[in-house]
Write an enzyme that holds these catalytic residues in place. Sequence first.
Site, PDB file in Angstrom:
ATOM      1  N   ARG A 120      -2.520  -0.411  -0.670  1.00  0.00           N
ATOM      2  CA  ARG A 120      -2.439  -1.159  -1.924  1.00  0.00           C
ATOM      3  C   ARG A 120      -1.719  -0.387  -3.040  1.00  0.00           C
ATOM      4  O   ARG A 120      -1.280  -0.982  -4.007  1.00  0.00           O
ATOM      5  CB  ARG A 120      -3.861  -1.555  -2.336  1.00  0.00           C
ATOM      6  CG  ARG A 120      -4.025  -2.280  -3.657  1.00  0.00           C
ATOM      7  CD  ARG A 120      -3.298  -3.614  -3.673  1.00  0.00           C
ATOM      8  NE  ARG A 120      -3.453  -4.259  -4.966  1.00  0.00           N
ATOM      9  CZ  ARG A 120      -2.823  -3.908  -6.076  1.00  0.00           C
ATOM     10  NH1 ARG A 120      -1.979  -2.877  -6.057  1.00  0.00           N
ATOM     11  NH2 ARG A 120      -3.026  -4.549  -7.201  1.00  0.00           N
ATOM     12  N   LYS A 121      -1.670   0.932  -2.900  1.00  0.00           N
ATOM     13  CA  LYS A 121      -1.008   1.788  -3.907  1.00  0.00           C
ATOM     14  C   LYS A 121      -1.441   1.402  -5.316  1.00  0.00           C
ATOM     15  O   LYS A 121      -0.625   1.062  -6.178  1.00  0.00           O
ATOM     16  CB  LYS A 121       0.515   1.712  -3.779  1.00  0.00           C
ATOM     17  CG  LYS A 121       1.049   2.181  -2.427  1.00  0.00           C
ATOM     18  CD  LYS A 121       2.564   2.209  -2.393  1.00  0.00           C
ATOM     19  CE  LYS A 121       3.125   2.694  -1.087  1.00  0.00           C
ATOM     20  NZ  LYS A 121       3.025   1.748   0.032  1.00  0.00           N
TER      21      LYS A 121
ATOM     22  N   ASP B 124      -2.960   1.799 -12.282  1.00  0.00           N
ATOM     23  CA  ASP B 124      -3.230   1.064 -13.524  1.00  0.00           C
ATOM     24  C   ASP B 124      -4.344   1.802 -14.260  1.00  0.00           C
ATOM     25  O   ASP B 124      -4.788   2.860 -13.809  1.00  0.00           O
ATOM     26  CB  ASP B 124      -3.641  -0.390 -13.211  1.00  0.00           C
ATOM     27  CG  ASP B 124      -3.177  -1.354 -14.316  1.00  0.00           C
ATOM     28  OD1 ASP B 124      -3.387  -1.021 -15.495  1.00  0.00           O
ATOM     29  OD2 ASP B 124      -2.595  -2.398 -13.989  1.00  0.00           O
ATOM     30  N   ILE B 125      -4.821   1.226 -15.327  1.00  0.00           N
ATOM     31  CA  ILE B 125      -5.958   1.851 -16.006  1.00  0.00           C
ATOM     32  C   ILE B 125      -7.193   1.702 -15.117  1.00  0.00           C
ATOM     33  O   ILE B 125      -7.252   0.815 -14.255  1.00  0.00           O
ATOM     34  CB  ILE B 125      -6.209   1.228 -17.399  1.00  0.00           C
ATOM     35  CG1 ILE B 125      -6.498  -0.269 -17.276  1.00  0.00           C
ATOM     36  CG2 ILE B 125      -5.051   1.515 -18.333  1.00  0.00           C
ATOM     37  CD1 ILE B 125      -7.132  -0.870 -18.516  1.00  0.00           C
TER      38      ILE B 125
ATOM     39  N   GLY C  62       5.633   1.422  11.587  1.00  0.00           N
ATOM     40  CA  GLY C  62       5.696  -0.019  11.373  1.00  0.00           C
ATOM     41  C   GLY C  62       6.662  -0.665  12.328  1.00  0.00           C
ATOM     42  O   GLY C  62       6.344  -0.938  13.498  1.00  0.00           O
ATOM     43  N   ARG C  63       7.911  -0.871  11.851  1.00  0.00           N
ATOM     44  CA  ARG C  63       8.885  -1.624  12.641  1.00  0.00           C
ATOM     45  C   ARG C  63       9.199  -1.003  13.998  1.00  0.00           C
ATOM     46  O   ARG C  63       9.600  -1.707  14.923  1.00  0.00           O
ATOM     47  CB  ARG C  63      10.157  -1.822  11.807  1.00  0.00           C
ATOM     48  CG  ARG C  63       9.976  -2.877  10.736  1.00  0.00           C
ATOM     49  CD  ARG C  63      11.038  -2.811   9.675  1.00  0.00           C
ATOM     50  NE  ARG C  63      10.870  -1.644   8.800  1.00  0.00           N
ATOM     51  CZ  ARG C  63      11.655  -1.345   7.782  1.00  0.00           C
ATOM     52  NH1 ARG C  63      12.689  -2.123   7.512  1.00  0.00           N
ATOM     53  NH2 ARG C  63      11.417  -0.288   7.031  1.00  0.00           N
TER      54      ARG C  63
ATOM     55  N   ASP D 264       3.111  -4.740   9.268  1.00  0.00           N
ATOM     56  CA  ASP D 264       3.862  -5.510   8.262  1.00  0.00           C
ATOM     57  C   ASP D 264       4.470  -6.748   8.904  1.00  0.00           C
ATOM     58  O   ASP D 264       5.688  -6.834   9.111  1.00  0.00           O
ATOM     59  CB  ASP D 264       4.939  -4.619   7.631  1.00  0.00           C
ATOM     60  CG  ASP D 264       4.331  -3.386   6.987  1.00  0.00           C
ATOM     61  OD1 ASP D 264       3.187  -3.477   6.516  1.00  0.00           O
ATOM     62  OD2 ASP D 264       4.985  -2.332   6.992  1.00  0.00           O
TER      63      ASP D 264
ATOM     64  N   THR E 205      -9.021  -1.753 -14.635  1.00  0.00           N
ATOM     65  CA  THR E 205      -8.247  -2.736 -13.861  1.00  0.00           C
ATOM     66  C   THR E 205      -8.278  -2.424 -12.369  1.00  0.00           C
ATOM     67  O   THR E 205      -8.512  -3.313 -11.550  1.00  0.00           O
ATOM     68  CB  THR E 205      -6.792  -2.793 -14.381  1.00  0.00           C
ATOM     69  OG1 THR E 205      -6.838  -3.148 -15.756  1.00  0.00           O
ATOM     70  CG2 THR E 205      -5.962  -3.804 -13.616  1.00  0.00           C
TER      71      THR E 205
HETATM   72  P1  BMP Z   1       8.316   1.072   8.710  1.00  0.00           P
HETATM   73  O1  BMP Z   1       7.779   2.038   9.779  1.00  0.00           O
HETATM   74  O2  BMP Z   1       8.573  -0.286   9.263  1.00  0.00           O
HETATM   75  O3  BMP Z   1       9.473   1.621   7.937  1.00  0.00           O
HETATM   76  O4  BMP Z   1       7.130   0.814   7.665  1.00  0.00           O
HETATM   77  C1  BMP Z   1       6.597   1.828   6.867  1.00  0.00           C
HETATM   78  C2  BMP Z   1       5.373   1.372   6.149  1.00  0.00           C
HETATM   79  O5  BMP Z   1       4.837   2.454   5.398  1.00  0.00           O
HETATM   80  C3  BMP Z   1       5.572   0.242   5.143  1.00  0.00           C
HETATM   81  O6  BMP Z   1       4.405  -0.545   5.126  1.00  0.00           O
HETATM   82  C4  BMP Z   1       5.716   0.947   3.800  1.00  0.00           C
HETATM   83  O7  BMP Z   1       5.226   0.148   2.734  1.00  0.00           O
HETATM   84  C5  BMP Z   1       4.833   2.164   4.010  1.00  0.00           C
HETATM   85  N1  BMP Z   1       5.256   3.385   3.269  1.00  0.00           N
HETATM   86  C6  BMP Z   1       6.491   3.978   3.505  1.00  0.00           C
HETATM   87  O8  BMP Z   1       7.289   3.491   4.292  1.00  0.00           O
HETATM   88  N2  BMP Z   1       6.793   5.141   2.830  1.00  0.00           N
HETATM   89  C7  BMP Z   1       5.950   5.742   1.951  1.00  0.00           C
HETATM   90  O9  BMP Z   1       6.264   6.773   1.424  1.00  0.00           O
HETATM   91  C8  BMP Z   1       4.713   5.122   1.706  1.00  0.00           C
HETATM   92  C9  BMP Z   1       4.372   3.944   2.379  1.00  0.00           C
HETATM   93  O10 BMP Z   1       3.197   3.397   2.183  1.00  0.00           O
END
Ligand code: BMP
Length: 375
Positions: A101-102, A105-106, A345-346, A43, A109
Amino acid sequence: MSTRHPTLATPFAERANQATHPLTNYLFRLMELKRSNLCLSADVQSARQLLDLAEKAGPAIVVFKTHYDLISGWDYNPQIGTGAKLAVLARKHGFLIFEDRKFVDIGKTVQMQYTAGTARIIEWAHITNANIDAGKDMVRALAEAAAKWKERINYEVKTSVTVGTPVSEHFDDAEEPSEDGRRLDPREQNGGFYRDGRDADGRKGSIVSITTVTQSFEPVDSPRLSKNMTEGDEVLFPGIEEPPSDRGLLLLAQMSSRGCLMTKEYTQACVEVAREHKSFVMGFVSQESLNTEPEDNFIHMTPGCKLPPQGEGENGHVEGDGLGQQYNTPSKLINVCGVDIVIVGRGITTAMDPQKEAERYQREAWRAYLRRVGQ
Ligand code: BMP
């Protein structure tokens, strides 16, 4: 959670043999080969940072998770754009790309969002995911779109060029759409001339010769090298073949965020849909293992994962991010909750040295897995 489900004590290599989805089979083998059950959630803000991160963390991870829509400067060109560049790095370092992308929708789409539009996610992401709040049919719609896409890419466009004197049938009025549905500029089909023989400036040409480009489909053996980049530029990760061309879906069954509104019934519905679409659904984004039936062998990927700062011990407490995100350690998620891949992520992207930090997460998560399967 079913702590006694056999998958919890089964090594990934064995689960690979039991996998019904070709991409799950591949991923389990890749995990064993790289000794990694780490997914990096990339991210970051720019395409340059994204590719740099993939290059640096690539060796430590098995899945690279994107949110393409938060990347500024994402190049949509299907041949040489950001998706295609990422695909080259995936082949070089041996990881799968997961676009988070989660979809919800229908059916119609989500099919279009998955296969067409700006990003053409299906072209570069091996895996994507869906929130099934919209109902089960959406999963079928995505599965059908993926099957159709696979059928199409297993045929390579063969281009042949002939040069000759024009004959009248070269100038019929029917404008054929291109293979991807795009309406072609008449000149694209007609050697640079409009159908009445005029060039772009409207001058009537005295045509002595035209070049005809014919495109036909011919089968190729799959998996194949990318047709997008020059093959000479490709470096392939050794020790395993390229991933199959099958695409995979993860169902967003549970979330890591505080106060998440997904109910037990919703999660159970995810499990049921997954069982109905085993050739497309690989498993779940969840907070625990959802394998309950003896034959379940779904893969579980879990975000909300962070290690305590170095020196505080792997089971130390980790604070949330103040915006609802909650964190657990790799050890808790893999050993106690029974998930297979941790998504970080972070914890990695904001480290002083993301490459070293990715390696630290790789080691910790793999150690937790070995403990779980008693190795
Ligand atoms: P981080 O480790 O920086 O908190 O990032 C988590 C990542 O996982 C983000 O991209 C977030 O959109 C995704 N995510 C989440 O944190 N929890 C969920 O339940 C589902 C996710 O996709």
